[in-house]
Design a protein around this motif. Structure first.
Motif, short mmCIF file in Angstrom:
data_model
loop_
_atom_site.label_atom_id
_atom_site.label_comp_id
_atom_site.label_asym_id
_atom_site.label_seq_id
_atom_site.Cartn_x
_atom_site.Cartn_y
_atom_site.Cartn_z
N LEU A 1 -5.51 -5.02 -6.99
CA LEU A 1 -6.22 -3.74 -6.99
C LEU A 1 -5.26 -2.64 -6.56
O LEU A 1 -4.50 -2.81 -5.60
CB LEU A 1 -7.38 -3.76 -6.01
CG LEU A 1 -8.74 -4.16 -6.52
CD1 LEU A 1 -9.77 -4.11 -5.40
CD2 LEU A 1 -9.18 -3.32 -7.68
N LEU A 2 -5.32 -1.54 -7.27
CA LEU A 2 -4.47 -0.38 -6.99
C LEU A 2 -5.32 0.87 -6.85
O LEU A 2 -6.36 0.99 -7.50
CB LEU A 2 -3.51 -0.11 -8.15
CG LEU A 2 -2.42 -1.10 -8.45
CD1 LEU A 2 -1.93 -0.89 -9.86
CD2 LEU A 2 -1.30 -0.92 -7.47
N GLY B 1 3.15 6.24 -8.56
CA GLY B 1 2.38 6.72 -7.41
C GLY B 1 1.20 5.85 -7.04
O GLY B 1 0.42 6.21 -6.15
N GLY B 2 1.03 4.71 -7.69
CA GLY B 2 -0.07 3.80 -7.33
C GLY B 2 0.18 3.16 -5.98
O GLY B 2 1.32 2.92 -5.57
N VAL B 3 -0.92 2.90 -5.26
CA VAL B 3 -0.85 2.26 -3.95
C VAL B 3 -1.58 0.92 -4.05
O VAL B 3 -2.74 0.86 -4.50
CB VAL B 3 -1.50 3.14 -2.87
CG1 VAL B 3 -1.51 2.43 -1.53
CG2 VAL B 3 -0.78 4.48 -2.78
N ILE B 4 -0.91 -0.14 -3.66
CA ILE B 4 -1.50 -1.48 -3.71
C ILE B 4 -2.55 -1.63 -2.62
O ILE B 4 -2.29 -1.36 -1.45
CB ILE B 4 -0.40 -2.55 -3.57
CG1 ILE B 4 0.52 -2.51 -4.79
CG2 ILE B 4 -1.01 -3.93 -3.38
CD1 ILE B 4 1.71 -3.44 -4.71
N LEU B 5 -3.75 -2.07 -3.02
CA LEU B 5 -4.86 -2.27 -2.09
C LEU B 5 -5.07 -3.73 -1.72
O LEU B 5 -5.64 -4.02 -0.67
CB LEU B 5 -6.15 -1.71 -2.68
CG LEU B 5 -6.15 -0.22 -3.01
CD1 LEU B 5 -7.45 0.18 -3.69
CD2 LEU B 5 -5.93 0.61 -1.74
N THR B 6 -4.66 -4.65 -2.59
CA THR B 6 -4.76 -6.08 -2.29
C THR B 6 -3.37 -6.70 -2.45
O THR B 6 -2.63 -6.34 -3.36
CB THR B 6 -5.75 -6.79 -3.24
OG1 THR B 6 -5.34 -6.60 -4.59
CG2 THR B 6 -7.16 -6.29 -3.03
N HIS B 7 -3.06 -7.62 -1.59
CA HIS B 7 -1.72 -8.21 -1.61
C HIS B 7 -1.49 -8.94 -2.93
O HIS B 7 -2.34 -9.71 -3.38
CB HIS B 7 -1.55 -9.18 -0.45
CG HIS B 7 -0.13 -9.46 -0.12
ND1 HIS B 7 0.68 -10.22 -0.94
CD2 HIS B 7 0.64 -9.05 0.91
CE1 HIS B 7 1.89 -10.29 -0.42
NE2 HIS B 7 1.89 -9.59 0.71
N ILE C 1 -9.56 3.75 -8.65
CA ILE C 1 -9.29 2.36 -8.29
C ILE C 1 -9.21 1.55 -9.58
O ILE C 1 -10.08 1.67 -10.45
CB ILE C 1 -10.38 1.79 -7.37
CG1 ILE C 1 -10.60 2.68 -6.15
CG2 ILE C 1 -10.03 0.36 -6.95
CD1 ILE C 1 -9.40 2.83 -5.24
N LEU C 2 -8.17 0.75 -9.71
CA LEU C 2 -7.91 0.02 -10.95
C LEU C 2 -7.52 -1.42 -10.62
O LEU C 2 -6.69 -1.65 -9.74
CB LEU C 2 -6.77 0.71 -11.71
CG LEU C 2 -6.31 0.08 -13.02
CD1 LEU C 2 -7.36 0.30 -14.11
CD2 LEU C 2 -4.97 0.69 -13.45
N LEU C 3 -8.10 -2.37 -11.35
CA LEU C 3 -7.68 -3.75 -11.27
C LEU C 3 -6.67 -4.00 -12.38
O LEU C 3 -6.93 -3.69 -13.54
CB LEU C 3 -8.87 -4.70 -11.47
CG LEU C 3 -8.52 -6.19 -11.52
CD1 LEU C 3 -8.17 -6.69 -10.12
CD2 LEU C 3 -9.66 -7.00 -12.11
#
Length: 140
Positions: free
Chosen positions: A64-65, A41-47, A4-6
């Motif tokens: 957040l990704l 390949g990152g997936v966005i976790l916050t809009h 998880i990365l900001l």
């Protein structure tokens, strides 16, 4: 294994986070960095447009990704492309031109918009250094 990365252009927020990439630039620069992660390949976790603020009202952007694999997530790509399109359609605030008071306030707003998600993923490293609004800081 995923991570998880900001990704953020909010330096005050990044100082408090365990896993981040600080983008020394504008909100659009931060969104472009997010798009680069999505292409990998990152997936966005916050809009990317969270909060009820128009792009010209908020110079900081934090997203957040989850870095998972090399498979392109089309939903994340659509979200980030739309956010970039919106930011490109308006004149944005230049962070370097902000007064210290406005910088502190905008940084605080961005951090507060991200707080719940960062807590959910246990990414807050330094709660005592959390960005605060200008009225709570001794800026004189």
């Amino acid at each position: 294994m995923s991570k998880i990365l900001l990704v953020s252009n909010n330096y005050e927020l990044c100082k408090c986070i365990k896993s981040y990439e600080f983008i020394d630039g504008s909100a659009i620069d931060a969104l472009i960095a997010v798009r680069n992660y999505v292409h990998q390949g990152g997936v966005i976790l916050t809009h990317p447009l969270c909060g009820n603020l128009r792009p010209y009202q908020q110079p900081f952007r934090s997203v957040l990704l989850e870095i998972k694999n090399n498979i392109l997530n089309l939903e994340s790509l659509s979200l980030i492309e739309h956010a970039i399109e919106i930011y490109n359609s308006v004149k944005n605030i230049n962070i370097k031109e902000l007064s210290r008071e406005h910088y502190a306030d905008f940084s605080f707003i961005d951090a507060e918009l991200m707080r719940e998600s960062l807590e959910q993923f246990n990414l807050i490293n330094n709660k005592s250094g959390w960005p605060r609004p200008a009225e709570l800081l001794n800026l004189n």
